[in-house]
Write a protein that holds these residues in place. Structure first.
Motif, short mmCIF file in Angstrom:
data_model
loop_
_atom_site.label_atom_id
_atom_site.label_comp_id
_atom_site.label_asym_id
_atom_site.label_seq_id
_atom_site.Cartn_x
_atom_site.Cartn_y
_atom_site.Cartn_z
N VAL A 212 -27.08 -45.20 -17.44
CA VAL A 212 -28.32 -45.40 -16.69
C VAL A 212 -28.79 -44.10 -16.04
O VAL A 212 -30.00 -43.84 -15.94
CB VAL A 212 -28.16 -46.53 -15.65
CG1 VAL A 212 -27.22 -46.14 -14.53
CG2 VAL A 212 -29.51 -46.95 -15.08
N ILE A 213 -27.86 -43.25 -15.60
CA ILE A 213 -28.26 -41.96 -15.03
C ILE A 213 -28.94 -41.11 -16.10
O ILE A 213 -29.96 -40.45 -15.84
CB ILE A 213 -27.03 -41.23 -14.45
CG1 ILE A 213 -26.51 -41.97 -13.21
CG2 ILE A 213 -27.37 -39.79 -14.08
CD1 ILE A 213 -25.21 -41.43 -12.68
N LYS A 214 -28.41 -41.12 -17.31
CA LYS A 214 -29.01 -40.35 -18.40
C LYS A 214 -30.38 -40.91 -18.77
O LYS A 214 -31.34 -40.16 -18.96
CB LYS A 214 -28.09 -40.36 -19.61
CG LYS A 214 -28.62 -39.57 -20.80
CD LYS A 214 -27.71 -39.71 -22.02
CE LYS A 214 -26.36 -39.08 -21.77
NZ LYS A 214 -25.49 -39.14 -22.98
N GLU A 215 -30.48 -42.22 -18.85
CA GLU A 215 -31.75 -42.83 -19.27
C GLU A 215 -32.84 -42.69 -18.22
O GLU A 215 -34.02 -42.63 -18.54
CB GLU A 215 -31.51 -44.31 -19.61
CG GLU A 215 -30.68 -44.48 -20.88
CD GLU A 215 -30.08 -45.87 -21.00
OE1 GLU A 215 -29.51 -46.18 -22.06
OE2 GLU A 215 -30.14 -46.65 -20.02
N LEU A 216 -32.46 -42.62 -16.95
CA LEU A 216 -33.44 -42.38 -15.88
C LEU A 216 -33.80 -40.90 -15.75
O LEU A 216 -34.65 -40.55 -14.94
CB LEU A 216 -32.90 -42.90 -14.54
CG LEU A 216 -33.03 -44.39 -14.29
CD1 LEU A 216 -32.22 -44.81 -13.07
CD2 LEU A 216 -34.48 -44.79 -14.13
N GLU A 217 -33.12 -40.05 -16.54
CA GLU A 217 -33.40 -38.61 -16.55
C GLU A 217 -33.25 -37.99 -15.16
O GLU A 217 -34.07 -37.19 -14.72
CB GLU A 217 -34.80 -38.34 -17.11
CG GLU A 217 -34.97 -38.84 -18.54
CD GLU A 217 -36.38 -38.60 -19.08
OE1 GLU A 217 -37.29 -38.30 -18.27
OE2 GLU A 217 -36.57 -38.71 -20.30
N ILE A 218 -32.16 -38.36 -14.48
CA ILE A 218 -31.92 -37.86 -13.13
C ILE A 218 -31.29 -36.47 -13.20
O ILE A 218 -30.27 -36.26 -13.86
CB ILE A 218 -31.00 -38.82 -12.35
CG1 ILE A 218 -31.68 -40.19 -12.23
CG2 ILE A 218 -30.68 -38.27 -10.98
CD1 ILE A 218 -30.82 -41.23 -11.54
N ASP A 219 -31.89 -35.51 -12.51
CA ASP A 219 -31.40 -34.14 -12.48
C ASP A 219 -30.40 -33.91 -11.35
O ASP A 219 -29.47 -33.11 -11.49
CB ASP A 219 -32.57 -33.16 -12.30
CG ASP A 219 -33.58 -33.24 -13.43
OD1 ASP A 219 -33.17 -33.08 -14.59
OD2 ASP A 219 -34.76 -33.47 -13.15
N VAL A 220 -30.62 -34.55 -10.22
CA VAL A 220 -29.75 -34.40 -9.05
C VAL A 220 -29.50 -35.78 -8.49
O VAL A 220 -30.44 -36.52 -8.21
CB VAL A 220 -30.41 -33.51 -7.96
CG1 VAL A 220 -29.50 -33.43 -6.74
CG2 VAL A 220 -30.70 -32.12 -8.50
N ILE A 221 -28.24 -36.15 -8.32
CA ILE A 221 -27.94 -37.48 -7.80
C ILE A 221 -26.79 -37.39 -6.80
O ILE A 221 -25.82 -36.65 -6.99
CB ILE A 221 -27.59 -38.48 -8.93
CG1 ILE A 221 -27.44 -39.90 -8.37
CG2 ILE A 221 -26.35 -38.04 -9.70
CD1 ILE A 221 -27.40 -40.98 -9.42
N TYR B 255 -44.19 -36.58 -15.76
CA TYR B 255 -44.17 -37.04 -14.38
C TYR B 255 -43.80 -38.52 -14.27
O TYR B 255 -43.58 -39.03 -13.18
CB TYR B 255 -45.56 -36.86 -13.75
CG TYR B 255 -45.93 -35.43 -13.40
CD1 TYR B 255 -45.21 -34.36 -13.90
CD2 TYR B 255 -47.01 -35.16 -12.57
CE1 TYR B 255 -45.56 -33.05 -13.59
CE2 TYR B 255 -47.37 -33.86 -12.24
CZ TYR B 255 -46.63 -32.80 -12.77
OH TYR B 255 -46.99 -31.51 -12.46
N ARG B 256 -43.73 -39.21 -15.38
CA ARG B 256 -43.52 -40.66 -15.35
C ARG B 256 -42.05 -41.02 -15.45
O ARG B 256 -41.25 -40.30 -16.04
CB ARG B 256 -44.29 -41.32 -16.51
CG ARG B 256 -45.77 -41.01 -16.53
CD ARG B 256 -46.43 -41.65 -17.74
NE ARG B 256 -47.82 -41.22 -17.88
CZ ARG B 256 -48.62 -41.61 -18.84
NH1 ARG B 256 -48.18 -42.45 -19.77
NH2 ARG B 256 -49.86 -41.16 -18.89
N PHE B 257 -41.72 -42.18 -14.92
CA PHE B 257 -40.39 -42.73 -15.10
C PHE B 257 -40.30 -43.37 -16.48
O PHE B 257 -41.28 -43.83 -17.03
CB PHE B 257 -40.08 -43.78 -14.02
CG PHE B 257 -39.83 -43.20 -12.67
CD1 PHE B 257 -40.81 -43.25 -11.70
CD2 PHE B 257 -38.63 -42.59 -12.36
CE1 PHE B 257 -40.59 -42.71 -10.44
CE2 PHE B 257 -38.40 -42.05 -11.11
CZ PHE B 257 -39.38 -42.09 -10.15
N PRO B 258 -39.11 -43.41 -17.07
CA PRO B 258 -38.95 -43.99 -18.41
C PRO B 258 -39.44 -45.43 -18.47
O PRO B 258 -39.15 -46.25 -17.58
CB PRO B 258 -37.44 -43.90 -18.66
CG PRO B 258 -36.99 -42.78 -17.80
CD PRO B 258 -37.85 -42.83 -16.57
#
Length: 972
Positions: free
Chosen positions: A709-718, A921-924
Motif C-alpha cells: 500500500v505504501i508503494k501504491e500510494l507513491e509515498i516518498d516520506v512516511i 499532483y493526483r492520488f492514485p
C-alpha cells in the motif's frame, strides 16, 4: 625430439612452474590491458560514478574498467578466457602436489579451486548490466570461496620456507585490504565523500594484485613437477611432508590438532547438520512464543490473561516425577516430534488456538532439550554435541532472520503469502529429528556421581541469565545495533551489513568456549563480559557496539560451561527453575516499557540497567558454581578422538553459517540510489501510519501488505509509529529493514529499544542529512518518542518530524509534550512537515499549541473534524493534496497522506477540482470506490458537494470524502 625414457616415450616435457607463470602473466594482462585501454579511450567515463566525476574522482574501479564498454570488456574477457586453461592446470597440479592418503582436505581445497574458477567465469561473462542478480551471485560465491582456498593452501603448503613466506604476506595483505576497502566504499556510498571512490578503487586493484600473486607463489612449489605428466622428485606420492602434517604432529596431543585430523565423513556431517537444525527449530519456536502472546494484550490494551502462556517454558519441572522423567528420556524422539507441532501452527486460523499450539510446542521443546541434556550427562562427547547443536541453532536462527529481514521463515505468524517457508521447514525438521534422535529402552536415569560441587540453585540462575541474554540480545543480529543507533549522519553500525559482525562474534565466542573452557569460565573473562554489558547499556555508536560484540562473544563462550554445570544436578530443580527465572527476566524486560499497562509497572519504569544487571549477576552465579565444581572435582577426562572428530562437523556447520551471513551482508548492502515517484514535478508525498507492531488483526506479520500500500500510494516520506519490535515479546524484529530495502528508502529507526518507547521510524526516498532523536516530557505516562530529521529534497533542505504523543489518560504529559514540540517546530526556519499522533480533537485543547503562532505550523486540512490521533502539519510548502486511506485489517489506524510541491510558497486552504491539476499532483485512482484489498479513500460519509468554476490563481487541494473520492471547491 625429446629423448625416450625407460617408462615410455617423452614427447614433450616442461617444468610445472610454467603453468603458474602462464596463469600469472595472462591474468595480470587481462586486468591491466583493460585498464590501459579504458584510460586511453574512455577515461572520463570510467572514473565517473553516481555522485562525482573528474576531477574529484580520477582513478577507475575494477568494475568500471572491465564493465560494458568496448573494447575494454573484450580485452578483459579474451585474456580471462585464455587464463582458464592454466588456471585449471594449476588447481590440478596443486592437488597432485598435496594429495596424501587418509586426508580429505586436499580434495576439498581442489574442489574449492575449481568452484572459484567457474564462478570467476560467471561474473566475468555475465555483467551487472546483463543480469544484476546472477552477476552478484557469481561474485559473492567467488569471494566466499576465496577464504577456504587461501586457508587450505596455507595449511597444505609444502615445506618451502620461501613460498610460505610469500603466501603468508600476500594472504595477510589480501584480507587486510578488505578493511580499508569496505571503509572507503561506505565513505563513498553512505557519506558521499568526494574522492572516496578513487581511494576505494586503489584498494580494489590491490585485491586483484594480491589474489593473483597468491596463486603465483605455486611456481616455487611446481619446480619439483615436470609435465608429461611425470613426478621427478616424488613429491606427489605423499613422501614429502606438508606444513599441515608438521602442525598436526606438533599439536597431536591438543584438541585443536585432533579435531581436524582424519577422514571426512558425510554421515557425520549430516548428523551434525540435523542436530543443529533441531536447535534452530527450538529457537524459532521459543522466539515465536512472545509474538503470539503479545497479540492479545496489544488488542486488549492491557492484561489479557493469555500472558500465562509465558510459563509454557517451565515444563522441565515435570521431570521431578521419576516415572515421567524415565518415560521422556526413553522416548526423546517422540518428544522432539511433538515439539514440532508449533511448525503446524500457521495452519490454525484462530489467534487463540494458534497460541495454544505454539504454547504446547514450546513446552515440549523445553522438556525435550532438558531431558536430552540430562540423558547425555555421562557421555561427554554426546553432551558436547547437543550443546553445540543448541548454540549453533541460535546462530542459525539469527542468520535466517538476517536473510529474511528479521523475520523467521518458519514462525507461526508467516505463511506462503507473506514470506513463510513453513512447509519446507516442517519437512526438514521431521527428517532432522528422525536422523538425530533415537528411542531407547535402557534405563538412562542413572544418578550423577556425587561429590562436593557447586549449587543447583546457582547453576539454575546462571542458565537463566544465559537464556535471557541469548534471547533478548542475540536472537536477532540487529538488536544490539539498534541499541546504539543515534541517527544521521551515520556514526555507528548499520543493521545491514554489520549484522554479520554480530553473527561472527557469536561464532568466535562459541569456539573460545569450546577450545578454551577454562578461560571461558574464569572470573577474568566474566569481568570482561560484565564491562561489555555496561558499555552496551551506557554508550552509543561504534563504542557501544564494541561492547555489544564483546558481550555476544562472552555469552556464547560461557554457554557450554553453564549447561554442563546445570546437568550435574537433577533436571527439575535446575532446568525448571532456570526457565522460571528466565520468565521473570522476560517480564521485567517488558515491564520497563509497558509500565503504564501493568500492575506495579512504575517500579520498573525505564530500568534497562536493572534488567541488564540482573542478567549479568545471574550469569555470575552460574560461573561461581561452575568454578566451584571444577576446583573440587578430579581432572577432566580428555575428549576421545571420535568426540573430537564429531566436534569438527559442528564447526564445519558453523563456518557455513558464517559464510552465509557474509553473503547476506553483501547482498543487503544499501544501494542508496533511491528515486522519488515524481521528481520531475518536485512533488513530495508524505504519510503517517500507526502500524501496531506489524501484527495484523489476524496475527499475521504485515510488513508485505504495508509495503504494497505504501508503494501504491507513491509515498516518498512516511512516519511509522508503534514500530519498535526489538523486544522478546515482539520477536526481536525490525519491519523498517524490509520496507526500506524493498521500497528503496533511507531509514531512521528512531529511539532504540533501550530508550523505553513504543517506537517511531522515518522512511524517506530523499537522503537524510541529519536526524536527532527526542524523548519528550512524560512525568506520568509512557515515553513519547520523536525524530527530527533534515532531508535533502530536490536540492533543498526540508525538516520532517515524526512524533507519537502520550496516552489519553495522561493529560499533563500531553500538555508538556505539546509545549516541547511547539517550541521545537517554532525554532525551525526551513520548510517543515510534522507527521504525528497527537491524541487530540481538531480545533480543541492542545491542537492550538501544535497549530499556531508558537509553532508556525498549519494543519493540512482544518475542516477535517473526524480526526482524533493522526495529524499532518506543515509550513513553508505548497500543499496540493490530502487523503485518508482505510487500513484494511493491517492495523487499527488509517493512513494519512499529504502531497506538497517543494520550492513553491505556501498557499491557502481553498480547494479546486482534481481534474484541473496535473496527473503527478493526483492520488492514485486505484483506491477510489471500494479500493483494493480493503484500502479505500475515506474521511466521513457526506454527499458530494458542487464543483464551482475556478481560475488559474486558485490553489489546489484535493480532498477525499465519502465512499468515493468527492471533490469540494471554494473561491479564493
Amino acid at each position: 625430439m625429446a629423448p625416450k625414457h625407460k617408462d615410455g616415450d617423452v614427447v614433450v616435457s616442461f617444468s610445472g612452474k610454467w603453468v603458474s607463470w602462464a596463469h600469472t602473466i595472462v591474468a595480470y594482462t587481462a586486468f591491466l590491458g583493460a585498464l590501459i585501454t579504458g584510460i586511453c579511450l574512455h577515461y572520463h567515463k570510467i572514473v565517473q560514478n553516481e555522485y562525482y566525476g573528474y576531477p574529484q574522482e580520477w582513478f577507475p574501479s575494477v568494475s568500471a574498467t572491465i564493465g560494458d564498454r568496448y573494447p575494454e570488456r573484450s580485452v578483459f574477457q579474451l585474456f580471462i578466457a585464455i587464463t582458464s586453461g592454466p588456471r585449471f592446470a594449476l588447481v590440478f597440479l596443486w592437488y597432485i602436489l598435496t594429495a596424501r592418503p587418509n586426508s580429505a582436505l586436499p580434495k576439498f581445497v581442489a574442489g574449492t579451486g575449481l568452484f572459484r574458477t567457474i564462478t570467476c567465469g560467471g561474473w566475468t561473462y555475465i555483467t551487472s548490466t546483463d543480469d544484476h542478480d546472477w552477476h552478484d551471485i557469481f561474485m559473492i560465491s567467488y569471494l566466499v570461496a576465496t577464504l577456504p582456498w587461501t586457508l587450505g593452501c596455507l595449511a597444505l603448503s609444502p615445506r618451502n620456507a620461501r613460498a610460505m613466506k610469500y603466501r603468508k604476506r600476500l594472504a595477510g595483505l589480501f584480507f587486510g585490504t578488505l578493511v580499508p576497502l569496505i571503509y572507503f566504499f561506505i565513505q563513498h556510498k553512505v557519506h558521499k565523500v568526494p574522492g572516496a571512490y578513487t581511494t576505494y578503487a586503489f584498494f580494489e586493484w590491490a585485491l586483484i594484485i594480491f589474489d593473483v600473486g597468491f596463486d603465483a607463489v605455486t611456481a616455487l612449489d611446481f619446480e619439483g613437477l615436470e609435465l608429461v605428466v611425470r613426478d621427478v622428485k616424488g613429491v606427489s606420492k605423499g613422501s614429502r611432508a606438508t606444513l599441515s602434517d608438521a602442525l598436526l604432529e606438533k599439536e597431536k596431543d591438543k584438541p585443536i590438532g585432533k579435531t581436524f585430523d582424519g577422514n571426512f565423513s558425510w554421515s557425520g556431517a549430516i548428523d551434525a547438520a540435523a542436530d543443529v537444525y533441531n536447535g534452530f527449530v527450538f529457537w524459532s519456536m521459543l522466539t515465536s512464543l512472545g509474538l503470539t502472546i503479545w497479540y492479545f494484550p496489544l488488542w486488549h490494551m492491557g492484561i489479557s490473561g493469555y500472558e500465562v502462556f509465558v510459563m509454557s517454558t517451565v515444563s522441565p519441572f515435570l521431570l521431578q516425577i521419576r516415572s515421567f522423567r524415565s518415560f521422556i528420556v526413553r522416548n526423546l524422539r517422540t518428544t522432539h516430534l511433538l515439539a514440532l507441532s508449533g511448525l503446524l501452527a500457521y495452519l490454525v486460523k484462530s489467534p487463540v488456538y494458534r497460541l495454544f499450539t505454539v504454547g504446547f510446542s514450546v513446552s515440549m521443546a523445553c522438556l525435550a532439550w532438558a531431558a536430552t541434556w540430562h540423558a547425555e550427562r555421562l557421555q561427554p562427547s554426546g553432551l558436547e554435541g547437543r550443546i553445540l547443536a543448541w548454540c549453533i541453532g541460535l546462530i542459525a536462527s539469527s542468520v535466517a532472520k538476517f536473510a529474511f529481514w528479521t523475520s523467521n521463515p518458519i514462525w507461526p505468524i508467516v505463511h506462503a503469502d507473506n514470506g513463510g517457508w513453513n512447509k519446507l521447514g516442517l519437512i526438514v525438521a521431521v527428517l532432522a529429528v528422525l536422523r538425530s534422535t533415537r528411542e531407547t529402552k535402557r534405563d538412562t536415569d542413572i544418578p550423577t556421581p556425587s561429590g562436593s560441587k557447586g549449587s543447583k540453585v546457582l547453576a539454575a540462575f546462571g542458565l537463566a541469565g544465559l537464556l535471557f541474554g541469548m534471547h533478548s540480545l542475540l536472537s536477532d543480529s540487529s538488536t544490539m545495533i539498534l541499541w546504539v543507533w543515534e541517527g544521521y549522519p551515520v556514526r555507528g553500525p548499520l543493521s545491514a551489513p554489520h549484522g554479520a559482525y554480530t553473527i561472527f562474534a557469536m561464532g568466535a565466542g562459541l569456539l573460545v568456549g569450546l577450545f578454551y573452557d577454562e578461560l571461558a569460565r574464569s572470573w577474568t573473562f566474566y569481568g570482561i563480559g560484565a564491562v561489555a554489558a555496561a558499555v552496551l547499556t551506557i554508550y552509543s555508536n561504534w563504542f557501544g557496539y564494541y561492547g555489544a560484540l564483546t558481550l555476544a562473544a562472552y555469552l556464547m563462550a560461557i554457554a557450554p560451561t553453564l549447561i554442563k554445570e546445570a546437568v550435574q544436578y537433577p533436571p527439575a530443580p535446575t532446568f525448571g527453575l532456570a526457565f522460571l527465572i528466565y520468565n521473570i527476566l522476560v517480564l521485567a524486560h517488558v515491564w520497563i516499557v509497558a509500565y503504564a499497562f501493568v500492575p506495579g509497572g512504575p517500579l520498573m519504569r525505564e530500568h534497562t540497567d536493572w534488567v541488564m544487571t540482573a542478567m549479568v549477576l545471574s550469569i555470575g552465579a552460574g560461573v561461581f558454581s561452575a568454578i566451584a565444581t571444577a576446583s573440587r572435582s578430579k581432572a577432566r577426562r580428555p575428549a576421545s578422538r571420535s568426540g573430537l572428530k564429531q566436534r569438527s562437523y559442528y564447526i564445519y556447520v558453523l563456518v557455513v553459517l558464517q559464510l552465509l551471513s557474509a553473503s547476506m551482508a553483501y547482498l543487503r548492502f544499501p544501494t542508496y540510489d533511491y528515486k522519488p515517484y515524481h521528481d520531475n514535478e518536485k512533488v513530495l508525498t508524505a504519510g503517517i501510519w500507526t502500524v501496531h507492531f506489524s501484527l495484523d488483526n489476524d496475527m499475521w506479520s504485515s510488513e508485505r501488505r504495508m509495503r504494497d500500500v505504501i508503494k501504491e500510494l507513491e509515498i516518498d516520506v512516511i512516519g511509522l509509529l508503534e514500530s519498535d519490535l526489538q523486544r522478546i515479546i515482539m520477536g526481536n524484529r525490525d519491519t523498517t529493514q524490509f520496507l526500506a530495502e524493498d521500497l528503496g528508502m533511507y531509514v531512521d529507526y528512531g529511539p532504540g529499544p533501550n530508550k523505553h518507547t513504543w517506537g517511531a521510524a522515518l522512511l524517506s526516498k530523499f537522503p537524510i542529512l541529519n536526524s536527532t532523536h527526542h524523548l519528550l516530557p512524560s512525568p506520568v505516562g509512557e515515553l513519547a518518542p520523536a525524530i527530527h530529521a533534515t532531508l535533502d529534497v530536490y536540492g533543498e533542505a526540508l525538516d520532517v518530524i515524526v512524533f507519537h504523543s502520550g496516552q489519553e489518560e495522561d493529560p499533563e504529559d500531553r500538555r508538556q509534550q505539546s509545549e516541547y514540540l511547539a517550541k521545537l517546530m517554532g525554532d525551525i526556519t526551513r520548510p517543515a512537515i510534522l507527521l504525528s499522533y497527537l491524541v487530540t480533537k481538531p480545533l480543541e485543547g492542545n491542537y492550538h499549541t501544535y497549530v499556531g503562532e508558537k509553532s508556525k505550523m498549519r494543519d493540512i486540512d482544518p475542516s477535517d473534524w473526524d480526526r482524533w490521533c493522526e495529524y499532518i502539519l506543515f509550513k513553508g510548502l505548497k500543499r496540493i493534496g490530502y487523503a485518508r486511506v482505510s487500513r484494511s485489517t493491517i492495523t487499527d489506524t488509517e493512513i494519512q497522506v499529504g502531497k506538497f510541491v517543494v520550492g513553491q510558497p505556501e498557499n491557502s486552504d481553498e480547494h479546486i477540482s482534481e481534474d484541473q491539476v496535473p496527473d503527478a499532483y493526483r492520488f492514485p485512482a486505484m483506491f477510489r470506490g471500494e479500493g483494493v484489498r480493503g484500502h479505500r479513500y475515506h474521511v466521513f460519509d457526506e454527499p458530494r458537494q458542487k464543483v464551482l468554476p475556478m481560475t488559474d490563481e486558485v490553489s489546489v487541494v484535493q480532498e477525499l470524502r465519502g465512499e468515493q473520492m468527492g471533490r469540494r471547491v471554494k473561491l479564493k
